[in-house]
Write a protein that holds these residues in place. Structure first.
Motif: not given
Length: 285
Positions: A131, A136, A141, A207
Motif C-alpha cells: 500500500t 489508501e 490491511a 501493506d
C-alpha cells in the motif's frame, strides 16, 4: 694421619663451597628481563549495528588512535548478541540501542548493563509495502511492527499518532505494550509482530511496515523522503529513544570509553551525521 685427615677436610670444604655457588641463580640475560613498556596501545572493542552506528564510530578511529587507543568496531545485525557480549566481557561497550530497549533487555536477560552517553536519535517511520499511502490503507490491511517490547511500544505509539489505532489509557514510551493493548482498531488492521531486522525485507508481502531507523537505512530507505509518517523529532521521542553507548555496570569510568564519548561529542561528528543522513539520524551531542 693427622695430615691426611686435614687434607680430606679441606677437599670436602672446597666441594661444599662449589655446590653452594652452583645453587645460586644465574644472572638474567638481557633477553630474560621484561622491561615496562611506555605508550602501549589500548584496544577498545565496541559492538555496533552496521548502519549508522558502525559508520559513525568509524569517524573517530583516527582521533582515538592519536591518544593510543585502537578502536575495534564489531558489527552486528541483531539486537541481542551485542548486549550479551558486553555482559560477558568480550566487548568493552556497544552502540546500537536506546534506553527503553536496554531496560527491557536487563530485565529479560538478567544482565547488568548501563548507559554512559546518548549520541543520536533515529526517527521511527512507517514505510509503504503493498500500500502506497496511509490514505489508501484498506480495511483488514497488514502492518508489521517490531516484536521486542520497547520497539513494539514505539511502533504502536506511532500508529496511534497517525490515527490508525487507539491504545489503552496509560500506554506511553515507558510501557512494554503489545497488540493486546490496542483499545480501538477501526480499520480492523492485522498488526503482525516480527523481528525488527526482518520488517524491511518483508515490505513486498505486507501493506505497511513500522521500521527502526538503522534497519531502514540498511534497506536503502531515507526516513525524510520515503517514510509515510515519522515520529516528531522535536518531541519526547528524541530524548526517550536516543541511541546510547552502553557498558557493563562498574565500567562507567573506563578511560578508553570516556575518550570515545568525548570524540563522538566533537561538533565535527555531529556535522558529519547531519550531512550524511539528512534527517534520518539526528545528533544529540
Amino acid at each position: 694421619m693427622k695430615k691426611t685427615l686435614s687434607i680430606i677436610l679441606a677437599v670436602l670444604m672446597i666441594l661444599a663451597l662449589a655446590a653452594g655457588c652452583g645453587a645460586q641463580p644465574a644472572p638474567a640475560s638481557p633477553s630474560d628481563v621484561t622491561e615496562p613498556s611506555d605508550g602501549e596501545e589500548t584496544v577498545l572493542r565496541v559492538g555496533a549495528s552496521v548502519t549508522p552506528h558502525a559508520e559513525i564510530l568509524a569517524q573517530v578511529v583516527d582521533k582515538l588512535a592519536e591518544q593510543g587507543i585502537k578502536l575495534e568496531i564489531v558489527e552486528y545485525t541483531d539486537y541481542v548478541q551485542p548486549n550479551l557480549a558486553v555482559e560477558d566481557g568480550s566487548l568493552d561497550a556497544n552502540y546500537f540501542q536506546h534506553q527503553p530497549y536496554l531496560d527491557t533487555f536487563n530485565e529479560n536477560y538478567d544482565t547488568h548493563l548501563v548507559s554512559v552517553a546518548k549520541i543520536h536519535y533515529e526517527p521511527f517511520g512507517i514505510y509503504a509495502g503493498k500500500t502506497g499511502s496511509l490514505d489508501e490503507l484498506a480495511d483488514g490491511a497488514t502492518i508489521a511492527v517490531p516484536n521486542d517490547g520497547s520497539n513494539e511500544t514505539r511502533a504502536l505509539l506511532l500508529l496511534q499518532q497517525e490515527g490508525l489505532i487507539t491504545l489503552k489509557d496509560g500506554i506511553d514510551a515507558s510501557s512494554n505494550a503489545t497488540i493486546l493493548d490496542i483499545a480501538e482498531n477501526p480499520k480492523n488492521l492485522v498488526i503482525t509482530e516480527m523481528e525488527a531486522a526482518q520488517i524491511a525485507l518483508a515490505l513486498k508481502d505486507i501493506d505497511l511496515g513500522v521500521i527502526n531507523g538503522n534497519y531502514a537505512l540498511q534497506a536503502g530507505l531515507k526516513a525524510t523522503e520515503d517514510a509515510l509518517a515519522l515520529e516528531d523529532a522535536s518531541g519526547d521521542g528524541a530524548q526517550t529513544y536516543g541511541n546510547i553507548i552502553c557498558v557493563k555496570e562498574g565500567n562507567e569510568s573506563n578511560e578508553a570509553v570516556l575518550a570515545l564519548i568525548e570524540a563522538l561529542a566533537d561538533p565535527s561528528v555531529g556535522q558529519w551525521i547531519t550531512e550524511n543522513y539528512e534527517g534520518a539520524v539526528v545528533p544529540l551531542t
